[in-house]
Motif scaffolding. Structure first.
Motif, PDB file in Angstrom:
ATOM      1  N   ALA A  18      50.981 -44.719  25.397  1.00 24.05           N
ATOM      2  CA  ALA A  18      50.334 -45.902  24.831  1.00 24.05           C
ATOM      3  C   ALA A  18      50.822 -47.175  25.519  1.00 24.05           C
ATOM      4  N   THR A  19      52.111 -47.192  25.874  1.00 21.31           N
ATOM      5  CA  THR A  19      52.670 -48.353  26.570  1.00 21.31           C
ATOM      6  C   THR A  19      52.028 -48.536  27.929  1.00 21.31           C
ATOM      7  N   ARG A  20      51.798 -47.436  28.646  1.00 21.57           N
ATOM      8  CA  ARG A  20      51.164 -47.518  29.960  1.00 21.57           C
ATOM      9  C   ARG A  20      49.731 -48.038  29.827  1.00 21.57           C
ATOM     10  N   ARG A  21      49.001 -47.553  28.842  1.00 22.70           N
ATOM     11  CA  ARG A  21      47.617 -48.020  28.643  1.00 22.70           C
ATOM     12  C   ARG A  21      47.593 -49.507  28.282  1.00 22.70           C
ATOM     13  N   LYS A  22      48.510 -49.930  27.426  1.00 27.75           N
ATOM     14  CA  LYS A  22      48.566 -51.336  27.034  1.00 27.75           C
ATOM     15  C   LYS A  22      48.947 -52.217  28.213  1.00 27.75           C
ATOM     16  N   SER A  23      49.862 -51.740  29.047  1.00 27.31           N
ATOM     17  CA  SER A  23      50.330 -52.549  30.169  1.00 27.31           C
ATOM     18  C   SER A  23      49.236 -52.790  31.198  1.00 27.31           C
ATOM     19  N   ALA A  24      48.183 -51.973  31.170  1.00 28.15           N
ATOM     20  CA  ALA A  24      47.109 -52.109  32.148  1.00 28.15           C
ATOM     21  C   ALA A  24      46.118 -53.209  31.784  1.00 28.15           C
ATOM     22  N   TYR A  25      46.178 -53.708  30.558  1.00 27.74           N
ATOM     23  CA  TYR A  25      45.252 -54.772  30.175  1.00 27.74           C
ATOM     24  C   TYR A  25      45.579 -56.045  30.943  1.00 27.74           C
ATOM     25  N   VAL A  26      44.539 -56.733  31.376  1.00 25.71           N
ATOM     26  CA  VAL A  26      44.723 -57.926  32.210  1.00 25.71           C
ATOM     27  C   VAL A  26      45.389 -59.043  31.425  1.00 25.71           C
ATOM     28  N   PHE A  27      44.874 -59.307  30.226  1.00 24.29           N
ATOM     29  CA  PHE A  27      45.386 -60.413  29.420  1.00 24.29           C
ATOM     30  C   PHE A  27      46.193 -59.853  28.257  1.00 24.29           C
ATOM     31  N   GLN A  28      47.501 -59.782  28.461  1.00 25.26           N
ATOM     32  CA  GLN A  28      48.384 -59.185  27.470  1.00 25.26           C
ATOM     33  C   GLN A  28      48.397 -59.977  26.165  1.00 25.26           C
ATOM     34  N   ASP A  29      48.150 -61.282  26.232  1.00 26.24           N
ATOM     35  CA  ASP A  29      48.196 -62.113  25.030  1.00 26.24           C
ATOM     36  C   ASP A  29      47.020 -61.861  24.096  1.00 26.24           C
ATOM     37  N   LEU A  30      45.995 -61.146  24.576  1.00 28.86           N
ATOM     38  CA  LEU A  30      44.814 -60.907  23.751  1.00 28.86           C
ATOM     39  C   LEU A  30      44.808 -59.521  23.105  1.00 28.86           C
ATOM     40  N   HIS A  31      45.762 -58.695  23.470  1.00 27.87           N
ATOM     41  CA  HIS A  31      45.696 -57.285  23.073  1.00 27.87           C
ATOM     42  C   HIS A  31      45.711 -57.100  21.551  1.00 27.87           C
ATOM     43  N   ASP A  32      46.535 -57.865  20.852  1.00 30.24           N
ATOM     44  CA  ASP A  32      46.688 -57.685  19.399  1.00 30.24           C
ATOM     45  C   ASP A  32      45.884 -58.697  18.585  1.00 30.24           C
ATOM     46  N   ILE A  33      44.917 -59.349  19.218  1.00 32.71           N
ATOM     47  CA  ILE A  33      44.092 -60.351  18.534  1.00 32.71           C
ATOM     48  C   ILE A  33      42.711 -59.781  18.239  1.00 32.71           C
ATOM     49  N   ARG A  34      42.167 -60.121  17.101  1.00 31.48           N
ATOM     50  CA  ARG A  34      40.828 -59.666  16.738  1.00 31.48           C
ATOM     51  C   ARG A  34      39.798 -60.210  17.735  1.00 31.48           C
ATOM     52  N   ASP A  35      38.720 -59.437  17.935  1.00 33.07           N
ATOM     53  CA  ASP A  35      37.697 -59.840  18.892  1.00 33.07           C
ATOM     54  C   ASP A  35      37.126 -61.219  18.552  1.00 33.07           C
ATOM     55  N   SER A  36      36.900 -61.468  17.264  1.00 33.71           N
ATOM     56  CA  SER A  36      36.341 -62.757  16.843  1.00 33.71           C
ATOM     57  C   SER A  36      37.293 -63.903  17.165  1.00 33.71           C
TER      58      SER A  36
END
Length: 232
Positions: free
Chosen positions: A107-125
């Motif tokens: 899961a850490t590897r998949r999360k680390s691949a996201y471009v904008f790390q600051d948006l990962h835990d934020i709701r889409d809206s």
């Protein structure tokens, strides 16, 4: 005057690289406001035939993906995703992962691949609202109520609709829509269908040519101040 170039110049001059990167990705990808959150390096590939970065774009509304493409901008460095992404990496620590990248398939590897790390835990809206706030911060107070994250998608499609060199099927393919003559499977199998729209949004006078790759040699070799980057 309110247009994408003016907004990008505003952010570029103030060195708001992270905000600029999110806006340019959303505009060129013809994405909805919250979709930039799902960009991941795991689905990127650079094609040396077309000089184009292909990205798998996730659509929040229908939970499907469509191909999106990015090329160096023809005339506006403030809207050149290649330049802005490089600045994001180098000046904003865009590739730094404080918690590491983890093991393969973790899961850490998949999360680390996201471009904008600051948006990962934020709701889409909330991501869409963040994009809206960035746009409104670049325009005069009297006009702010007329613009939102959706303006990027509408603006990009409007430009393509008015461009006689780009046909309707090519425009909607880049935006991720499907028509009776341009279905989901067609867009993925015939990936080249998005290329003219990608080049048109990047300002190419002829969207039927191969995108150019700017030479970076002058940035790293010696010479006069006019020939290279300096500390100034």
């Amino acid at each position: 005057k309110v247009d994408m170039i003016t907004i990008c110049m505003y952010l570029f001059e103030r060195e708001h690289w992270l905000e600029l990167c999110k806006l340019v990705f959303t505009f060129l990808g013809i994405g909805c406001g919250g979709e930039v959150k799902f960009l991941t390096y795991a689905s990127w590939s650079f094609d040396e035939t077309y000089n184009m970065l292909f990205v798998q774009w996730f659509q929040c509304k229908n939970l499907k993906t469509n191909p999106s493409g990015f090329v160096p901008d023809f005339s506006n460095p403030e809207m050149c995703l290649f330049l802005i992404l490089g600045i994001f990496w180098s000046l904003c620590n865009g590739l730094v992962r404080a918690g590491g990248v983890g093991q393969n398939n973790s899961a850490t590897r998949r999360k680390s691949a996201y471009v904008f790390q600051d948006l990962h835990d934020i709701r889409d809206s909330s991501v869409a609202q963040q994009i809206t706030n960035i746009i409104k911060g670049c325009i005069v107070l009297q006009l702010r109520t007329f613009y939102s994250a959706k303006s990027l998608r509408i603006g990009a499609m409007t430009l393509l609709t008015w461009d006689s060199a780009v046909c309707y099927e090519e425009a909607v393919a880049l935006g991720g829509w499907a028509t009776p003559s341009n279905s989901d499977w067609y867009i993925w199998v015939y990936l080249v269908s998005i290329i003219p729209a990608v080049l048109a949004l990047a300002g190419y006078p002829d969207p039927r040519v191969t995108a150019y790759l700017p030479q970076a040699g002058k940035l790293f070799h010696g010479g006069t101040n006019e020939q290279r980057f300096t500390a100034d």
